[in-house]
Structures are given as structure tokens and as C-alpha cells.
Design an enzyme around this catalytic site. Structure first.
Site, short mmCIF file in Angstrom:
data_model
loop_
_atom_site.label_atom_id
_atom_site.label_comp_id
_atom_site.label_asym_id
_atom_site.label_seq_id
_atom_site.Cartn_x
_atom_site.Cartn_y
_atom_site.Cartn_z
N ARG A 60 0.70 -1.26 -0.02
CA ARG A 60 0.12 -0.08 -0.17
C ARG A 60 1.12 1.15 -0.06
O ARG A 60 2.01 1.25 0.54
CB ARG A 60 -0.93 0.05 1.30
CG ARG A 60 -2.02 -1.02 1.16
CD ARG A 60 -3.15 -0.80 0.00
NE ARG A 60 -4.06 -1.59 0.27
CZ ARG A 60 -4.23 -2.59 -0.81
NH1 ARG A 60 -3.45 -3.09 -1.34
NH2 ARG A 60 -5.09 -3.39 -0.68
N GLU B 106 -4.13 7.53 -5.36
CA GLU B 106 -4.39 6.84 -6.80
C GLU B 106 -5.92 7.21 -7.11
O GLU B 106 -6.90 7.30 -6.41
CB GLU B 106 -4.54 5.23 -6.18
CG GLU B 106 -3.14 4.83 -5.68
CD GLU B 106 -3.11 3.26 -5.48
OE1 GLU B 106 -4.25 2.46 -5.55
OE2 GLU B 106 -2.14 2.54 -5.07
N HIS C 213 -1.17 0.22 -9.93
CA HIS C 213 -1.80 -0.63 -9.10
C HIS C 213 -2.22 -1.98 -9.81
O HIS C 213 -3.41 -2.61 -9.68
CB HIS C 213 -2.92 0.02 -8.32
CG HIS C 213 -3.19 -0.80 -7.04
ND1 HIS C 213 -3.71 -0.01 -5.92
CD2 HIS C 213 -3.26 -2.25 -6.66
CE1 HIS C 213 -3.83 -1.05 -4.78
NE2 HIS C 213 -3.47 -2.32 -5.33
#
Length: 336
Positions: free
Chosen positions: A254, A283, A302
Site C-alpha cells: 500500500r 491513486e 496498481h
């Protein structure tokens, strides 16, 4: 709240329209009487209540924990508005989206799909390591320019990866899969996790709070841990400074595990050799972030865990847990 069925009435399950069409028969076969499958349209039009929700990948789509797309928001709002909701299964391994925290706080049981993409994420992490170690970003830039640029012309040559040391932060399915691959290609591995106890396969281990003891001799710092109070900003400016200037950082956990401005500074000033980053403090990553264009950074959106087989594995995890729920058995992968 105990996530068990206590009624002979059909279970009511909120699913996406895609899952109702594709997996409806399999879902209904998990309990007797067969569950009633509801979509957001059903909930909004009829005020229907439900006991269970399955947050599949098609529900979250391009939403992130920072920015929620309208269709995802409809599903989230349906879960918020259902007082009868007892259990939610999510497609991801991580459960740090705000909606999940809300549901946990009100007593809803949450189960994750931890392990469904562990091998895929591990392969991505090791791919990033090998690309950086073998200077592939530099070679790919030369390719795009149509420039013949052998590494032997640009010393120093890449260091041998065999014999280097990787510190893997986090020892779940992903961390263990990464370790297995790295050991096979000749790296030394040490582990940073919740406990300092030696791992089952004999690797040295350190608690999160003792990571400073590991960093000075680390060539590859690989972050594969969940976000928690113990790991938030675990890699801060002071700890980045403990790494050798030849070290690389890989983050597939993360973004908030790392102090991103401090990382950008270390990468830009040569205090850190490079990084593969799949997760970020916010994000989507802003288009003007220097991480997009730094020559020593591989930045991906991601996507380390995406693979064609994931959806099937997630569905099977949900079905297995639904069978347990219907039988009043303990659920797997409960988020604590």
C-alpha cells in the site's frame, strides 16, 4: 457480530448484474433454500434488504480507495443502507478502503480474498526486481529511441543479483511466494513482520519496529505487508537513509506504507538507486508526479495482482464461504 445464518428463509445476497448472470446458478446451489440474488437496481427500486454482499472486481472497477466511481458508489451506498447486512466478501486481499472500515465498525463481518492473487503479485514483484537489477528501464529507453546501447558501453556493469540480500516486509501469501522465487534464484532473504520469530522455513525474522536493524545490509527492500497502525509510514525519511545508495525499493503493498515525498527525494538525489512502485499515497497517481518520469523508477497503476485467473479464484473463495455461512460454520479469511 457472528456471520451465521439463523433462518429457514432464503438468504438475500447483493451481487453485481454480471455475477448474477455468470455465477447465479453456482451461488444458488450453496444454500437451501436457494438464496435470492439482488442487484443495486433491485435495492434502489424496491427498497430490498439483504444479508450478504459480494464485492466482486467488476463492482469496484476503476475506483480506488481515494476516488470512487459512480457505479461503485451505488453499490457502497446500498451496503450502507441495509440494516440487515451481516457479511460482506470482497475481491481484494487488502481491506483498507473506507467503506470496509465503516462496515466493520458497525459489526458487519468482512472476509477477503487474500491468497487469490498471491502468486501473481509475487511474480510482478520479482519481475520488477529483475528489470531494475538488469537495467531494463535504461535498455527500453534506448530501444524506443532506436539506439544501440550495450551495457558494456555504460559502466559500471549491473551487479550480480545472485548473492544479494532482500528484506521482505510482510509474511502473508505474497511475501512467502516472493521469498520462494528469490531463494530459487540465489538471493539471501530476511523477513520483517509482526513477530521476530524465525519463519517456518528457517529465515531470520524481525518485528516491524526493528526494521532499522535490517536496512543497512539490504539490497532489495520489498514491501508486501498490509496497511495497519504498525506499518503506516513504516518506511520514512530516516529509514530510507539507512539503506545503501545502491539499494532498490519495491512496493506492492500500500502506498501509505512509505513516506512518498521522502522516497521521491531519495530517488532524485541518488540516495536510493531505484524503485518499482505499483501503489501510491493517492491513486490514481497524479499526472504531474515525478515518479512517472524518473529514469530509475518503474511505476505501474496498481496492476501487480491482475491476471485472467483471479476472478475465478475469488468467486470460488466466495462460494466456499457462502457454503460455510449457510451451514453456520466459521468463515475463512475473516478481516480482524
Amino acid at each position: 457480530m457472528n456471520a451465521t445464518a439463523h433462518s429457514t428463509q432464503p438468504l438475500r445476497i447483493l451481487v453485481s448484474e454480471q455475477q448474477r448472470v455468470q455465477q447465479g446458478e453456482r451461488i444458488r446451489a450453496c444454500a437451501t433454500p436457494a438464496p435470492e440474488l439482488l442487484t443495486v437496481d433491485d435495492v434502489e427500486q424496491r427498497g430490498a434488504q439483504f444479508d450478504i454482499a459480494f464485492v466482486s472486481r467488476d463492482v469496484t472497477g476503476l475506483s480506488t480507495k481515494h476516488e470512487t466511481q459512480p457505479e461503485t458508489a451505488r453499490f457502497y451506498n446500498a451496503m450502507r443502507a441495509s440494516p440487515s447486512l451481516r457479511w460482506v466478501h470482497i475481491h481484494s486481499a487488502g481491506a483498507d478502503r473506507p467503506i470496509y472500515m465503516e462496515l466493520l465498525a458497525r459489526g458487519v463481518t468482512l472476509t477477503s480474498s487474500a491468497g487469490s492473487n498471491a502468486e501473481v503479485v509475487a511474480q510482478s514483484a520479482v519481475t520488477g526486481l529483475l528489470m531494475l537489477g538488469r537495467r531494463f528501464p535504461e535498455l527500453l529507453r534506448a530501444q524506443q529511441q532506436g539506439h544501440w546501447a550495450p551495457l558494456i558501453d555504460r559502466p559500471p556493469l549491473p551487479a550480480d543479483i545472485h548473492g544479494q540480500t532482500a528484506a521482505i516486509v510482510g509474511w502473508g501469501g505474497i511475501g512467502q511466494a516472493i521469498a520462494r522465487i528469490l531463494l530459487a534464484i540465489g538471493l539471501n532473504v530476511q523477513v520483517v513482520r509482526s513477530s521476530a520469530a524465525t519463519t517456518d522455513n528457517g529465515l531470520p525474522s524481525h518485528a516491524f519496529e526493528d526494521i532499522a536493524n535490517v536496512l543497512p545490509k539490504t539490497d532489495w527492500l520489498i514491501l508486501a505487508c498490509p496497511l495497519s497502525d504498525r506499518t503506516r509510514q513504516l518506511i520514512n525519511r530516516d529509514r530510507l537513509a539507512l539503506l545503501p545508495t545502491t539499494a532498490h525499493l519495491i512496493n506492492i503493498s500500500r502506498g501509505d506504507v512509505v513516506d512518498e515525498p521522502a522516497l521521491i527525494d531519495a530517488l532524485g538525489t541518488g540516495k536510493l538507486a531505484g524503485a518499482y512502485l505499483d501503489v501510491f499515497a493517492h491513486e490514481p497517481l497524479a499526472s504531474d508526479s515525478p515518479l512517472w518520469t524518473m529514469p530509475n523508477v518503474i511505476a505501474t497503476p496498481h496492476s501487480a495482482g491482475f491476471a485472467a485467473g483471479n476472478a475465478g479464484r475469488v468467486v470460488q473463495m466466495f462460494l466456499d464461504n457462502l457454503t460455510r455461512f449457510a451451514q453456520n460454520s466459521a468463515l475463512a479469511n475473516v478481516v480482524r
